[in-house]
Each structure stands twice: as C-alpha cells, then as structure tokens.
Design a protein around this motif. Structure first.
Motif, PDB file in Angstrom:
ATOM      1  N   ARG A 182      38.029  36.786  51.657  1.00 47.65           N
ATOM      2  CA  ARG A 182      38.566  36.314  50.383  1.00 47.65           C
ATOM      3  C   ARG A 182      38.406  37.365  49.280  1.00 47.65           C
ATOM      4  N   SER A 183      38.426  38.638  49.643  1.00 50.96           N
ATOM      5  CA  SER A 183      38.231  39.694  48.651  1.00 50.96           C
ATOM      6  C   SER A 183      39.321  39.681  47.575  1.00 50.96           C
ATOM      7  N   THR A 184      40.562  39.363  47.959  1.00 48.05           N
ATOM      8  CA  THR A 184      41.642  39.319  46.980  1.00 48.05           C
ATOM      9  C   THR A 184      41.408  38.224  45.955  1.00 48.05           C
ATOM     10  N   LYS A 185      40.990  37.047  46.425  1.00 45.82           N
ATOM     11  CA  LYS A 185      40.705  35.928  45.510  1.00 45.82           C
ATOM     12  C   LYS A 185      39.534  36.282  44.594  1.00 45.82           C
ATOM     13  N   LYS A 186      38.506  36.919  45.144  1.00 43.41           N
ATOM     14  CA  LYS A 186      37.370  37.330  44.331  1.00 43.41           C
ATOM     15  C   LYS A 186      37.804  38.308  43.247  1.00 43.41           C
ATOM     16  N   TRP A 187      38.675  39.243  43.638  1.00 44.55           N
ATOM     17  CA  TRP A 187      39.168  40.232  42.677  1.00 44.55           C
ATOM     18  C   TRP A 187      39.972  39.557  41.559  1.00 44.55           C
ATOM     19  N   GLN A 188      40.816  38.616  41.933  1.00 39.47           N
ATOM     20  CA  GLN A 188      41.598  37.882  40.939  1.00 39.47           C
ATOM     21  C   GLN A 188      40.693  37.165  39.944  1.00 39.47           C
ATOM     22  N   ASP A 189      39.629  36.543  40.450  1.00 37.60           N
ATOM     23  CA  ASP A 189      38.693  35.828  39.583  1.00 37.60           C
ATOM     24  C   ASP A 189      37.971  36.791  38.640  1.00 37.60           C
ATOM     25  N   ILE A 190      37.625  37.966  39.153  1.00 39.34           N
ATOM     26  CA  ILE A 190      36.952  38.973  38.326  1.00 39.34           C
ATOM     27  C   ILE A 190      37.869  39.423  37.196  1.00 39.34           C
ATOM     28  N   ILE A 191      39.120  39.721  37.515  1.00 36.40           N
ATOM     29  CA  ILE A 191      40.069  40.175  36.504  1.00 36.40           C
ATOM     30  C   ILE A 191      40.227  39.107  35.427  1.00 36.40           C
ATOM     31  N   LYS A 192      40.324  37.855  35.842  1.00 35.19           N
ATOM     32  CA  LYS A 192      40.484  36.772  34.872  1.00 35.19           C
ATOM     33  C   LYS A 192      39.275  36.677  33.943  1.00 35.19           C
ATOM     34  N   GLU A 193      38.054  36.758  34.523  1.00 35.23           N
ATOM     35  CA  GLU A 193      36.854  36.649  33.694  1.00 35.23           C
ATOM     36  C   GLU A 193      36.716  37.849  32.758  1.00 35.23           C
ATOM     37  N   GLU A 239      47.374  48.548  33.328  1.00 29.17           N
ATOM     38  CA  GLU A 239      46.906  47.424  32.518  1.00 29.17           C
ATOM     39  C   GLU A 239      45.570  46.891  33.030  1.00 29.17           C
ATOM     40  N   ILE A 240      45.409  46.854  34.362  1.00 29.84           N
ATOM     41  CA  ILE A 240      44.158  46.381  34.950  1.00 29.84           C
ATOM     42  C   ILE A 240      43.097  47.468  34.892  1.00 29.84           C
ATOM     43  N   ALA A 241      43.483  48.701  35.173  1.00 31.30           N
ATOM     44  CA  ALA A 241      42.516  49.805  35.142  1.00 31.30           C
ATOM     45  C   ALA A 241      41.870  49.943  33.765  1.00 31.30           C
ATOM     46  N   GLU A 242      42.629  49.651  32.710  1.00 35.40           N
ATOM     47  CA  GLU A 242      42.103  49.771  31.350  1.00 35.40           C
ATOM     48  C   GLU A 242      41.049  48.723  31.012  1.00 35.40           C
ATOM     49  N   LEU A 243      40.920  47.712  31.844  1.00 37.77           N
ATOM     50  CA  LEU A 243      39.903  46.682  31.602  1.00 37.77           C
ATOM     51  C   LEU A 243      38.489  47.214  31.865  1.00 37.77           C
ATOM     52  N   PHE A 244      38.397  48.321  32.622  1.00 36.57           N
ATOM     53  CA  PHE A 244      37.096  48.829  33.046  1.00 36.57           C
ATOM     54  C   PHE A 244      36.844  50.234  32.494  1.00 36.57           C
ATOM     55  N   PHE A 245      35.602  50.465  32.054  1.00 33.94           N
ATOM     56  CA  PHE A 245      35.212  51.812  31.649  1.00 33.94           C
ATOM     57  C   PHE A 245      35.112  52.689  32.889  1.00 33.94           C
ATOM     58  N   LYS A 246      35.359  53.977  32.714  1.00 32.33           N
ATOM     59  CA  LYS A 246      35.392  54.884  33.859  1.00 32.33           C
ATOM     60  C   LYS A 246      34.012  55.418  34.253  1.00 32.33           C
ATOM     61  N   GLU A 247      33.019  55.305  33.371  1.00 29.34           N
ATOM     62  CA  GLU A 247      31.686  55.832  33.675  1.00 29.34           C
ATOM     63  C   GLU A 247      31.037  55.109  34.845  1.00 29.34           C
ATOM     64  N   ASP A 248      30.076  55.786  35.470  1.00 25.84           N
ATOM     65  CA  ASP A 248      29.310  55.203  36.561  1.00 25.84           C
ATOM     66  C   ASP A 248      28.185  54.356  35.967  1.00 25.84           C
ATOM     67  N   PRO A 249      28.221  53.025  36.163  1.00 26.40           N
ATOM     68  CA  PRO A 249      27.190  52.167  35.566  1.00 26.40           C
ATOM     69  C   PRO A 249      25.791  52.439  36.101  1.00 26.40           C
ATOM     70  N   GLU A 250      25.720  52.983  37.303  1.00 28.51           N
ATOM     71  CA  GLU A 250      24.407  53.302  37.878  1.00 28.51           C
ATOM     72  C   GLU A 250      23.662  54.325  37.017  1.00 28.51           C
ATOM     73  N   LYS A 251      24.421  55.157  36.287  1.00 25.55           N
ATOM     74  CA  LYS A 251      23.814  56.186  35.447  1.00 25.55           C
ATOM     75  C   LYS A 251      23.586  55.708  34.014  1.00 25.55           C
ATOM     76  N   LEU A 252      24.222  54.613  33.641  1.00 30.43           N
ATOM     77  CA  LEU A 252      24.135  54.135  32.262  1.00 30.43           C
ATOM     78  C   LEU A 252      23.076  53.055  32.052  1.00 30.43           C
ATOM     79  N   PHE A 253      22.732  52.344  33.135  1.00 28.55           N
ATOM     80  CA  PHE A 253      21.815  51.211  33.001  1.00 28.55           C
ATOM     81  C   PHE A 253      20.654  51.346  33.982  1.00 28.55           C
ATOM     82  N   THR A 254      19.448  51.180  33.459  1.00 27.09           N
ATOM     83  CA  THR A 254      18.246  51.312  34.285  1.00 27.09           C
ATOM     84  C   THR A 254      17.385  50.058  34.149  1.00 27.09           C
ATOM     85  N   ASP A 255      16.290  50.056  34.888  1.00 26.84           N
ATOM     86  CA  ASP A 255      15.312  48.950  34.839  1.00 26.84           C
ATOM     87  C   ASP A 255      15.959  47.604  35.158  1.00 26.84           C
ATOM     88  N   LEU A 256      16.863  47.584  36.125  1.00 31.72           N
ATOM     89  CA  LEU A 256      17.516  46.321  36.494  1.00 31.72           C
ATOM     90  C   LEU A 256      16.512  45.363  37.121  1.00 31.72           C
TER      91      LEU A 256
END
Length: 231
Positions: A65-76, A14-31
């Motif tokens: 606080r990596s667990t708390k950060k992860w929880q916040d990311i999932i919620k957002e 359920e959580i894994a499906e929230l994220f696309f599997k592609e590597d964003p480094e290859k999809l987005f440039t000119d950051l």
C-alpha cells in the motif's frame, strides 16, 4: 495529483516543492521517540541550526500500500502548509529521507490524553472548558475554510509548555465540506460519518463538534470510550 506513486510524484514540480531538499539527518539531532502508531513514529529532536526543540513525525511509504501511504502523506503535508492559526500545530518544514517523510512541527509537551494517563483522574470543569475553548478556536478556523478534521479526540489535542491548546494530526482531514468518505476513530465518530459508509451520505463540519463533545466526556470520566459507552 494524489494518484501518483512516490516515484512519479517527486517528478511533479508541484509535489516536489512541498519538501525541502536538505537531508534531515544532518539538520536534526538528539531524536527521542515520544509516540508511535501504525503510521510510523513521533520524535522530539533538536534543530542544529537554531538549537530549537521540535517534534518530528516520520511517515513511511514503503512496502504494501505504498501508493496509498504516499497519497496520505501528500495530503497531510498540504494541510500543514496551508494552516496558520494559534490553536493549530505549527508546521516547520517537511523533508524526505530513505522512503520516509519527516514532518517537522512545533514541539508540545504532550496530548491531553497523555495528561490524563499521567494524572490518573478526571479533569476539572474549568480545565475541560479551557481545553474545549482552544479546540473550538482551532475548529472554527478550519471550518471557516470548509475543512473538516475528522479525528478530534484527546490524543489529537496537544498542549504546549505554556498550556496553549493545539489541534494536531491531519492525516484523516478533508479539504472540502461537505465530504462523503468514511474516516475517523469509531468511538469519537459522528453518526453522519458512519452513515456515509453504509448509505453514501454527505456530512459537514458539524461532525467535528460531535467528536469534541465525546472528547469532553472522555476528559470528564477519564476512562476509555469503550467503558464510557456503557455509562
């Protein structure tokens, strides 16, 4: 479950499906960094598949606080994928790369707070009315789904190049109303939220309306809320 650690969380389909599997480094440039905070940084970038300019919010979940950060990311991420409204920032996909979540969204030219800093003067009544109207449309949508933003302020109200108002930053939002947790930015925070911390009281969607009212003062006076509170 929000209680999982990052490693455990990605084993949950359920959580894994929230994220696309592609590597964003290859999809987005000119950051190019356009903003930052304790959460990470926001960049403008170009999608190599469509040549579209997008905004990318990078959220780090390593260290203390990596667990708390992860929880916040999932919620957002869940918020962004649920919300669909012309006055809510549009989600364009979420990715993971090296302990960093990439939240890809439609690109806006900046926040109302940025606009104030550039022009160095208060907004006119008609300008405040237009921004407030757009923000209220977005809030009406959230509140109709029993959601509370909990961090309404000029910095979290964005403008597109065409002048459309977009509510953004759902890192402190609540998916239920009423809520009882203490969350928000102090100068914009409704009294009910403060009481939730000291008296464990509940509050509802009306706290966003209070924060928007304070934001109107912010737009009209063009000063920090610390100074405005003295007027």
């Amino acid at each position: 479950m929000l209680s999982t650690t990052p490693t455990e969380g990605l084993k949950d389909p359920e959580i894994a499906e929230l994220f696309f599997k592609e590597d964003p480094e290859k999809l987005f440039t000119d950051l190019r960094e356009v903003g930052h905070g304790s959460f990470g940084a926001v960049y403008s970038a170009r999608d190599v598949r469509t040549n579209e300019v997008v905004a990318i919010k990078k959220l780090f979940y390593t260290g203390m606080r990596s667990t708390k950060k992860w929880q916040d990311i999932i919620k957002e991420v869940r918020f962004l994928q649920i919300l669909k409204h012309p006055n809510i920032i549009e989600n364009k996909g979420c990715y993971l790369s090296e302990h960093t979540a990439w939240l890809v969204m439609e690109y806006c030219i900046g926040s109302v707070s940025d606009f104030l800093k550039v022009h160095k003067k208060p907004l006119q009544e008609m300008e405040i009315a237009a921004i407030t109207h757009g923000a209220l449309q977005g809030l009406a949508y959230l509140h109709s789904h029993a959601m509370i933003h909990r961090d309404i302020k000029a910095a979290n109200i964005l403008l597109t190049e065409q002048g459309q108002v977009k509510l953004a930053d759902f890192g402190l939002a609540s998916m239920v109303s009423p809520a009882s947790s203490f969350a928000g930015t102090p100068y914009w925070m409704a009294p009910e939220v403060i009481l939730a911390k000291v008296e464990e009281q509940q509050y509802g969607t009306e706290v966003d309306v209070w924060s928007l009212g304070i934001t109107c003062i912010e737009l009209g006076k063009h000063c920090s809320l610390l100074l405005c509170s003295k007027f």
